[in-house]
Each structure stands twice: as structure tokens, then as C-alpha cells.
Design an enzyme around this catalytic site. Sequence first.
Site, PDB file in Angstrom:
ATOM      1  N   HIS A  61      11.832   1.722   5.215  1.00 58.02           N
ATOM      2  CA  HIS A  61      11.811   2.630   4.072  1.00 58.02           C
ATOM      3  C   HIS A  61      10.539   3.471   4.012  1.00 58.02           C
ATOM      4  CE1 HIS A  61      14.168  -0.920   2.210  1.00 58.02           C
ATOM      5  NE2 HIS A  61      15.020  -0.082   2.770  1.00 58.02           N
ATOM      6  N   LYS A  71       0.747   1.696   1.127  1.00 58.51           N
ATOM      7  CA  LYS A  71       1.055   0.339   0.683  1.00 58.51           C
ATOM      8  C   LYS A  71       0.072  -0.658   1.280  1.00 58.51           C
ATOM      9  CE  LYS A  71       6.033   1.170   0.549  1.00 58.51           C
ATOM     10  NZ  LYS A  71       7.327   0.805   1.147  1.00 58.51           N
ATOM     11  N   TYR A 131       3.459  -6.205  -2.686  1.00 51.90           N
ATOM     12  CA  TYR A 131       2.794  -5.010  -2.180  1.00 51.90           C
ATOM     13  C   TYR A 131       2.305  -4.122  -3.296  1.00 51.90           C
ATOM     14  CZ  TYR A 131       7.641  -3.152  -2.309  1.00 51.90           C
ATOM     15  OH  TYR A 131       8.920  -2.798  -2.661  1.00 51.90           O
ATOM     16  N   ASP A 169      20.792  -0.482   3.540  1.00 51.00           N
ATOM     17  CA  ASP A 169      20.010  -0.589   4.779  1.00 51.00           C
ATOM     18  C   ASP A 169      20.883  -0.627   6.028  1.00 51.00           C
ATOM     19  OD1 ASP A 169      17.545  -0.443   3.555  1.00 51.00           O
ATOM     20  OD2 ASP A 169      17.150  -2.587   3.613  1.00 51.00           O
TER      21      ASP A 169
END
Length: 184
Positions: A61, A71, A131, A169
Site C-alpha cells: 500500500h 511511516k 505504525y 489486496d
Amino acid sequence: MQVIKTPIPNLVVIEPRLFVDERGYFFESFSEKKFREQVADIHFVQDNESRSTYGVVRGLHFQAPPYAQSKLVRVIVGAVLDVAVDIRKGSPTYGQHFSVELTADNHRQLFLPRGFAHGFSVLSEEVVFQYKCDNFYAPEAEGAIAWNDPALNIDWRIPASEVVLSAKDATHPPLADIASPFTF
């Protein structure tokens, strides 16, 4: 904290300094001051957490500008193979990926600057994954690459027959079919 450079520019692994004694351990999981001095001048605005079971693959992603995200990722429980793919046009490592095992035991973290697609596979029975992001989630900016893109040739360390994907996904295109919104 120790900052370990990877073969891909700006992508780094962070190993915190652990203090261990008979009671257990302590470590500083994040210091904005140290992070800005040693890694990047980033201000994180959102923390996320997910729980998954063995075989789950999440990703690959990214969020497109102006909602792109850097991130800082880590594992609280269990183990993952964490994967970053450089999708910055003009980068000497465009289309290359880097993977690292992040576990509750090794306490490693991976910093992904803007311009990377990100995903992970769950290697343990269960994982709790956290995250930090430097931009807020914007569904209209979602982008993704096929987890099994043959050009990327990522070894997720899980047999393909045991991979568990979300419906979303399972349908992402390969990197070659994406007009990357990022430049190096």
C-alpha cells in the site's frame, strides 16, 4: 538508538537501545528529538495498530500526494516480514524492494519515507503491528501494488497456498501498470 542504512536511499532500520535486568526490559521506542537528528525531520500525526494471524499478507500500500505518508513501523507481539518497495520515479533503486524481519523480540523498526509501497506478511501465529504516520489517512489517495508482482519477486516467506489476503489486496495491479505519483 542505532540507525542502520539499507541498500535503498532514505530507507532505514532502527534498533533501539535495550536496558535489560532481572525485572525485564525497558527501551525508548520513539524520541522525536533523536529521530529528527538521526533519521529525518518528520512530525508524526497518526498512530495505527493492526492485529493479524499467520499467513496474512497486507499490502503493498501507499498514499498518493498530497496525502502521501512516511511511516515508522514496528511489531509489539509476534513476527512479520516487513517489505518496502521504492516507487519514486528517478530513484536509482526504483522498483527494488527491501525486507526485514520485525519481531517483538528484536524490537527493530523500519522507517519508510514517502514514495514507498509497504506491506508485511505474518510469520507468527499472531501479530500486533504498530505504525506512526506523518500524514492523515485519506481513502481517495489510496494506491497499491500486487503483493505477488512477478517483476518484484518478493519472497514473503509463506507458501502461496497459505497466504491470506483481503478482497482488495487480491486485485491490485503490478508496479508496471501504475503511474507512480512520486519522484526521487
